[in-house]
Design an enzyme around this catalytic site. Sequence first.
Site, PDB file in Angstrom:
ATOM      1  N   TRP A  15      25.448  39.506  86.244  1.00 27.06           N
ATOM      2  CA  TRP A  15      26.546  39.521  85.282  1.00 27.06           C
ATOM      3  C   TRP A  15      27.808  39.373  86.127  1.00 27.06           C
ATOM      4  CZ3 TRP A  15      30.914  42.575  84.309  1.00 27.06           C
ATOM      5  CH2 TRP A  15      31.522  42.363  83.072  1.00 27.06           C
ATOM      6  N   HIS A  54      54.500  49.493  60.485  1.00 21.78           N
ATOM      7  CA  HIS A  54      55.299  49.609  61.705  1.00 21.78           C
ATOM      8  C   HIS A  54      55.191  48.364  62.586  1.00 21.78           C
ATOM      9  CE1 HIS A  54      56.322  53.709  60.759  1.00 21.78           C
ATOM     10  NE2 HIS A  54      55.033  53.978  60.540  1.00 21.78           N
ATOM     11  N   GLU A  84      35.053  50.197  65.295  1.00 16.30           N
ATOM     12  CA  GLU A  84      33.680  49.772  65.593  1.00 16.30           C
ATOM     13  C   GLU A  84      33.365  48.456  64.867  1.00 16.30           C
ATOM     14  OE1 GLU A  84      31.449  50.235  67.603  1.00 16.30           O
ATOM     15  OE2 GLU A  84      29.578  49.584  66.669  1.00 16.30           O
ATOM     16  N   CYS A 123      24.112  44.262  87.681  1.00 20.55           N
ATOM     17  CA  CYS A 123      23.087  43.237  87.759  1.00 20.55           C
ATOM     18  C   CYS A 123      21.739  43.921  87.863  1.00 20.55           C
ATOM     19  CB  CYS A 123      23.333  42.387  88.985  1.00 20.55           C
ATOM     20  SG  CYS A 123      25.040  41.843  89.060  1.00 20.55           S
ATOM     21  N   LYS A 167      23.981  44.156  78.236  1.00 17.70           N
ATOM     22  CA  LYS A 167      23.662  45.348  77.454  1.00 17.70           C
ATOM     23  C   LYS A 167      24.169  46.610  78.144  1.00 17.70           C
ATOM     24  CE  LYS A 167      21.796  47.706  74.167  1.00 17.70           C
ATOM     25  NZ  LYS A 167      22.653  47.787  72.963  1.00 17.70           N
ATOM     26  N   ARG A 175      20.817  43.874  82.002  1.00 19.26           N
ATOM     27  CA  ARG A 175      21.903  44.161  82.944  1.00 19.26           C
ATOM     28  C   ARG A 175      22.732  42.926  83.256  1.00 19.26           C
ATOM     29  NH1 ARG A 175      20.013  49.232  85.498  1.00 19.26           N
ATOM     30  NH2 ARG A 175      21.777  49.122  86.906  1.00 19.26           N
ATOM     31  N   LYS A 182      32.328  44.967  66.620  1.00 15.53           N
ATOM     32  CA  LYS A 182      31.088  44.243  66.278  1.00 15.53           C
ATOM     33  C   LYS A 182      31.407  42.776  66.002  1.00 15.53           C
ATOM     34  CE  LYS A 182      28.418  46.157  67.367  1.00 15.53           C
ATOM     35  NZ  LYS A 182      28.522  47.492  67.874  1.00 15.53           N
ATOM     36  N   ASN A 217      24.075  44.826  93.456  1.00 13.02           N
ATOM     37  CA  ASN A 217      24.581  45.291  92.171  1.00 13.02           C
ATOM     38  C   ASN A 217      25.765  46.191  92.460  1.00 13.02           C
ATOM     39  OD1 ASN A 217      24.960  46.194  89.539  1.00 13.02           O
ATOM     40  ND2 ASN A 217      23.460  47.837  89.765  1.00 13.02           N
ATOM     41  N   GLY A 218      26.913  45.929  91.839  1.00 11.83           N
ATOM     42  CA  GLY A 218      28.081  46.774  92.061  1.00 11.83           C
ATOM     43  C   GLY A 218      29.287  45.936  92.402  1.00 11.83           C
ATOM     44  N   GLU A 240      32.488  40.910  69.300  1.00  8.42           N
ATOM     45  CA  GLU A 240      31.526  40.672  70.376  1.00  8.42           C
ATOM     46  C   GLU A 240      30.437  39.679  69.999  1.00  8.42           C
ATOM     47  OE1 GLU A 240      29.200  44.003  71.908  1.00  8.42           O
ATOM     48  OE2 GLU A 240      29.166  44.928  69.946  1.00  8.42           O
TER      49      GLU A 240
HETATM   50  O1  M6R Z   1      25.288  52.461  77.020  1.00  8.18           O
HETATM   51  P1  M6R Z   1      26.630  52.912  76.534  1.00  8.18           P
HETATM   52  O2  M6R Z   1      26.603  53.493  75.183  1.00  8.18           O
HETATM   53  O3  M6R Z   1      27.333  53.811  77.520  1.00  8.18           O
HETATM   54  O4  M6R Z   1      27.489  51.569  76.451  1.00  8.18           O
HETATM   55  C1  M6R Z   1      28.849  51.592  76.154  1.00  8.18           C
HETATM   56  C2  M6R Z   1      29.349  50.212  75.785  1.00  8.18           C
HETATM   57  O5  M6R Z   1      29.210  49.334  76.849  1.00  8.18           O
HETATM   58  C3  M6R Z   1      28.603  49.637  74.570  1.00  8.18           C
HETATM   59  O6  M6R Z   1      28.673  50.500  73.487  1.00  8.18           O
HETATM   60  C4  M6R Z   1      29.210  48.278  74.159  1.00  8.18           C
HETATM   61  O7  M6R Z   1      30.517  48.459  73.712  1.00  8.18           O
HETATM   62  C5  M6R Z   1      28.329  47.602  73.093  1.00  8.18           C
HETATM   63  N1  M6R Z   1      28.053  46.246  73.470  1.00  8.18           N
HETATM   64  C6  M6R Z   1      28.959  47.552  71.762  1.00  8.18           C
HETATM   65  O8  M6R Z   1      28.141  46.928  70.808  1.00  8.18           O
END
Ligand code: M6R
Length: 633
Positions: free
Chosen positions: A76, A528, A505, A2, A628, A27, A509, A102-103, A512
């Site tokens: 969050w 398999h 990846e 957070c 993020k 955050r 994308k 936060n935590g 998410e």
């Molecule tokens: O800041 P970081 O690269 O360590 O973050 C890792 C992941 O949380 C980040 O890449 C996440 O998977 C993204 N939202 C993907 O688009």
Amino acid sequence: MCGIVASVGNKPCRHVVLQGLSRLEYRGYDSAGFVCIDQNHPYFSFKKEAGGVAPIQRLIETATFDGVIGMGHTRWATHGVVDEDNAHPHFNCKKNIAVVHNGIVEGHDEIRSQLINQGHTFNSSTDSETIAHLVSSLHSEYNDLHATLVALTTRLKGAYALIFLFEQYPDTLIVVRHRSPMVIGIAEQQMLVASDFLAFSDITKDVIFMPDNTFALITKDTIKLFTFDGAPSSYQVTKVDHTHKPLDKEGFEHYMLKEIYEQKRAIARTINFCKIIGSSVELEGTLHNFSSILQQNDALWRQLGLTKDRIKNLRYINLISAGTSWHASRIAQFFFETICKIPTRVYLASEFRYMSFFDEPNSIYLMVSQSGETADTLEALRLLNSFEQQTIAITNVASSTMVREAHGFMLMQAGPEISVASTKAFSTQISLLYWLAHRIGLERGEVGQEQMHHAEEALMLAAEILETSIENYKFKIVQELAPHYATFDRFIFLGRHISYPFAMEAALKLKEISYIFAQCYPAGELKHGPIALVDEKTPVVIFSVLDELIYHKLVSNANEVKARKGHLIVFAFEGQDELINLADCPFVLPRITPLLAPLAMTGLMQFFVYHITRQLGHSIDKPRNLAKSVTVE
Ligand code: M6R
């Protein structure tokens, strides 16, 4: 995970705190809250808002009260649903102590039960509220703030950055830090505290990065810092040369689209930065000269916390990361193994910490992270530091905790990435790691000067293809393909060798931002089991490679899909006609050096996924349930 901001001074603080919160939205953006001690009476005034991505904005617009001491929080959710009760601040029963957290508090259920047995009443289902009641109970017992905090930190397990306000101490911010970052800013007759100094970077550049396992009592002109055993601790004031620059979308509909289009420039900046990094000489001349300057100069190795001898004796390279950064690391594994001929392993940070650790001499650990704050990666770094291993942060944020705590660092030059879905961080990570693999290879004699030079040129060519391929397919994607593919409920993604992590990846994308179910497999695994899923309602996306042998294996996999009436989308390269002819929807890109095939495909893949999501009308830059920066484990 957070955002926390607080201020104490001689002027009303609401504006400063809420403005700081809006900068920390990365955050978390589930809910937000603000509490202050009112100027007119010595009691708390507070407001909390929940839901969607706009609670901070609503707070800014609707909170009317103010105070000279106050704090705010953007959440969050980890424990408890997103609602107003679970939003911070949380209070004790008498509502005279407030906390933002936060935590994660480990074992909070047990503490909660004990407190309920003592007569405490809870208003939320968060772990954070436990802290408010616990500190209240301890304060009644000790009747002394310092002793209360020592007792509190003995009881609390997990990770926590906390700020308390006590009505009884109306001039003091009470701050505790254990494994979650906290920064104190020193201004004129004002002190600020935040989980990221960007929150107040326009007010002061003088900051104290609170050491781990400390607590602080902060008034408008004093800071008293203590270790968890209660002993006074000294602190260091650092000047930070970085200011929050408000970014706009520069005419793009979303930050994600803007960031997709920024990749070519970001890659060029990253490569140039790699070339000049640490060079103490005036840089003039051709690309050729840069590389030879670096070869003579060991500034790069010093920045990485290494020496030329250490590089020569290197036996293992390890990469540790999460999410998109993990996919970039998996791609980079092929770089280090192929170019430098060094065995390379890639670990998910969240798994690495709980695996058996084998100390292998002459190893290095690259912690790959856009933010440099991801809790799993940071904790893995700390664990490795405790084993006296060589840790190196590969990140986009110079002021991040990983840069401060690792033995060395190297920075991508992606610029601020605002969209939760990572785009330019991914492509600059790949570029940096490709460059670094060559640079290590050069030092070890595996790579010649000419090859180093070609690698830099190939990166620029890949960046060019990344951008022009978007332009080539832009119209078709926007008009025809995105509206069509947005109607499907699920996708399968396949790749082989270096295109497998890239397919992962792509699937991430799509998941998410579009919330469409996407499953990724190495193409060889299809038969398999997963082939049972293939039908005309489940498009299969295959990403090609430029290795001839593996390409032909992929063609076989594509045939297996078509034989089951599967619908095939293919990302291929010019001349790969067999694969292209099998596709219901082919994307064809110019050829490039094989190891950079994923980088070349990156822009088109992201653009395709972006437009599918745009059709669905989702919140692209701030998808549901995400943040993020993932600063909780
Ligand atoms: O800041 P970081 O690269 O360590 O973050 C890792 C992941 O949380 C980040 O890449 C996440 O998977 C993204 N939202 C993907 O688009």
